[in-house]
Motif scaffolding. Structure first.
Motif, short mmCIF file in Angstrom:
data_model
loop_
_atom_site.label_atom_id
_atom_site.label_comp_id
_atom_site.label_asym_id
_atom_site.label_seq_id
_atom_site.Cartn_x
_atom_site.Cartn_y
_atom_site.Cartn_z
N HIS A 23 -34.06 5.78 -2.52
CA HIS A 23 -33.48 7.04 -2.02
C HIS A 23 -32.19 6.78 -1.23
N LEU A 24 -31.35 5.91 -1.79
CA LEU A 24 -30.06 5.60 -1.19
C LEU A 24 -28.95 5.83 -2.21
N ASP A 25 -27.82 6.31 -1.72
CA ASP A 25 -26.64 6.45 -2.58
C ASP A 25 -25.83 5.16 -2.48
N GLY A 26 -25.76 4.40 -3.57
CA GLY A 26 -25.15 3.09 -3.54
C GLY A 26 -23.70 3.09 -3.11
N ILE A 27 -22.91 4.03 -3.62
CA ILE A 27 -21.49 4.08 -3.29
C ILE A 27 -21.30 4.38 -1.81
N LEU A 28 -21.98 5.39 -1.30
CA LEU A 28 -21.85 5.77 0.10
C LEU A 28 -22.33 4.65 1.01
N LEU A 29 -23.44 4.01 0.65
CA LEU A 29 -23.97 2.92 1.47
C LEU A 29 -22.97 1.76 1.54
N CYS A 30 -22.39 1.39 0.42
CA CYS A 30 -21.42 0.29 0.41
C CYS A 30 -20.19 0.63 1.27
N LEU A 31 -19.73 1.86 1.19
CA LEU A 31 -18.59 2.28 1.99
C LEU A 31 -18.91 2.24 3.49
N LEU A 32 -20.11 2.70 3.86
CA LEU A 32 -20.52 2.68 5.26
C LEU A 32 -20.67 1.25 5.77
N LEU A 33 -21.25 0.37 4.96
CA LEU A 33 -21.38 -1.04 5.35
C LEU A 33 -20.01 -1.69 5.53
N LEU A 34 -19.08 -1.37 4.64
CA LEU A 34 -17.74 -1.91 4.75
C LEU A 34 -17.05 -1.41 6.02
N LEU A 35 -17.20 -0.12 6.32
CA LEU A 35 -16.61 0.44 7.54
C LEU A 35 -17.23 -0.19 8.78
N ALA A 36 -18.54 -0.42 8.76
CA ALA A 36 -19.21 -1.06 9.90
C ALA A 36 -18.69 -2.47 10.11
N ALA A 37 -18.49 -3.20 9.02
CA ALA A 37 -17.97 -4.57 9.11
C ALA A 37 -16.54 -4.58 9.66
N VAL A 38 -15.71 -3.66 9.17
CA VAL A 38 -14.34 -3.55 9.68
C VAL A 38 -14.36 -3.19 11.16
N GLY A 39 -15.28 -2.29 11.54
CA GLY A 39 -15.40 -1.91 12.94
C GLY A 39 -15.75 -3.08 13.84
N PHE A 281 1.08 -0.26 10.83
CA PHE A 281 0.95 0.95 10.02
C PHE A 281 0.11 0.70 8.77
N VAL A 282 0.31 -0.46 8.14
CA VAL A 282 -0.42 -0.77 6.91
C VAL A 282 -1.91 -0.87 7.20
N GLY A 283 -2.30 -1.54 8.28
CA GLY A 283 -3.71 -1.66 8.63
C GLY A 283 -4.34 -0.32 8.93
N CYS A 284 -3.63 0.53 9.67
CA CYS A 284 -4.14 1.87 9.98
C CYS A 284 -4.30 2.69 8.70
N LEU A 285 -3.34 2.54 7.79
CA LEU A 285 -3.40 3.29 6.54
C LEU A 285 -4.61 2.86 5.71
N LEU A 286 -4.88 1.56 5.66
CA LEU A 286 -6.05 1.06 4.92
C LEU A 286 -7.35 1.57 5.54
N LEU A 287 -7.40 1.60 6.88
CA LEU A 287 -8.59 2.12 7.55
C LEU A 287 -8.78 3.60 7.24
N LEU A 288 -7.69 4.35 7.25
CA LEU A 288 -7.77 5.77 6.92
C LEU A 288 -8.21 5.99 5.48
N MET A 289 -7.75 5.13 4.57
CA MET A 289 -8.18 5.23 3.18
C MET A 289 -9.68 5.02 3.05
N LEU A 290 -10.23 4.08 3.82
CA LEU A 290 -11.67 3.84 3.80
C LEU A 290 -12.42 5.07 4.31
N PHE A 291 -11.92 5.66 5.39
CA PHE A 291 -12.53 6.89 5.90
C PHE A 291 -12.51 7.99 4.84
N MET A 292 -11.38 8.13 4.17
CA MET A 292 -11.24 9.22 3.20
C MET A 292 -12.11 8.99 1.96
N LEU A 293 -12.38 7.73 1.62
CA LEU A 293 -13.31 7.46 0.52
C LEU A 293 -14.71 7.95 0.89
#
Length: 375
Positions: A23-39, A281-293
């Motif tokens: 009962h997990l969405d694979g795409i969303l879970l991977c994105l959240l894990l990636l964001l947590a790691a970046v955080g 700016f490039v790093g912030c843009l990449l982080l924003l792209m991850l959020f928007m995904l």
């Protein structure tokens, strides 16, 4: 995310069955894990390489992902049945916290239960979308004026109780969660325009209802240089940090505003400024792209939901996630007053993170508990 990974997670029957069984969405879970790691990566630098901070944040993340998994196992119909009880319990706890709540940093926001610090206002960020989605599920859409008048007290009573603590940031998110449900349920644009006019007309009354420090934040937003060493210090130092990063930043662990403690709250509300200084700016843009995904995946789940309750709740949670990051980044860059809203899954802290991951758990439940429709 690459198209190959997306195809692997969405079109491979074996992977689909595994994710659906969990009962997990694979795409969303991977994105959240990636964001947590970046955080964690950004937090390590922001905390001046404090291993204790990283260990505590890792514990917060483990518990939050456990809550996500647990909530994802509960079918949406069950959440629909529980909505009223969750809202009533949250409302009662908001009243209790105003009476006997723990006071910290000038705010009375927490309840001490068996050694745990509980923040009831966080619960209302889930409860309000749940109960409004349940209410509108039983009504024909688009909603009528009578339904809106019933919904407004449901939204604003908890928001006002939260603002009284005071916790203006969470109160804003509570209102956002509720209004987003109204918008998705077909709020008439004339009524929306009338509401906006009414809010603007009531601003003088709101001004006098604000606490002194909240008024100072608004005045500082309009002119930070009026008190550069006092109320304007936070935003001035934040702008210096972001501006000094330039295009590619100073490099990991090479930021000066946070390590030399010029930037206040650099591990919590102003952690985006650390990202701007070190990765530019490039790093912030990449982080924003991850959020928007993550936002785009939430919207996709909303569009694929099979009933009104699921669509309204999923859409509200996705909008609230977007508004959270929008307000945080806007206040750090000086586009909005400072209201104390953390950057989701990046800022240090546990309460808002657990609430956010719980909401994503219900989002995954909506995606994976779909009924099989046959011709």
């Amino acid at each position: 995310m690459s198209s190959r990974l997306q195809n692997t997670l969405t079109h491979n029957p074996l992977h689909q069955s595994i994710w659906r069984m969990l009962h997990l969405d694979g795409i969303l879970l991977c994105l959240l894990l990636l964001l947590a790691a970046v955080g964690l990566f950004i937090l390590y630098s922001a905390s001046d390489k404090s291993l204790h901070t990283i260990e505590m944040q890792s514990a917060h993340l483990l518990f939050a992902f456990f809550i996500l998994f647990l909530f994802a196992q509960i079918p949406p119909i069950t959440w629909q049945r529980w909505a009223t009880s969750i809202y009533v319990a949250g409302g009662l706890l908001l009243i209790v916290v105003l009476i006997i709540g723990h006071v910290g940093k000038g705010a009375q926001r927490w309840l001490n239960l068996f050694g745990l610090h509980l923040q009831p206002a966080e619960l209302m960020k889930l409860a309000i979308p749940l109960i409004l989605a349940k209410y509108f599920h039983a009504l024909p859409l688009p909603i009528k004026t009578r339904s809106i008048l019933i919904a407004l007290p449901i939204i604003f009573i908890p928001a006002l109780l939260t603002a009284k603590q005071p916790d203006l940031g969470t109160a804003i998110l509570i209102v956002t969660a509720g209004i987003s449900v109204l918008f998705l349920a077909g709020l008439n644009f004339k009524l929306l325009g009338g509401t906006i006019v009414g809010v603007i007309a009531s601003l003088p009354l709101v001004w006098y209802a604000l606490h002194d420090y909240q008024r100072q934040r608004i005045l500082t937003f309009l002119n930070p240089e009026r008190d550069p060493l006092g109320t304007g210090y936070h935003i001035i130092q934040s702008k210096i940090a972001i501006g000094s990063g330039g295009l590619f930043g100073k490099g990991f662990l090479h930021g000066t505003q946070s390590t030399l403690h010029f930037l206040p709250e650099h591990t919590t509300d102003f952690i985006f400024a650390v990202c701007g200084e070190e990765f530019g700016f490039v790093g912030c843009l990449l982080l924003l792209m991850l959020f928007m995904l993550i936002v785009s995946r939430g919207l996709m789940i909303t569009l694929q939901a099979q009933d009104t309750f699921s669509r309204l709740f999923a859409g509200s949670i996705t909008i609230m996630f977007f508004i959270s990051l929008f307000i945080n980044i806007s206040m750090v860059t000086g586009l909005l007053p400072v209201v104390g809203i953390p950057l989701p899954l990046v800022s240090y802290g546990g309460s808002s993170m657990v609430t956010m991951m719980a909401s994503f758990g219900i989002l995954m439940s909506i995606q994976t508990h779909k009924k099989l429709v046959t011709n």
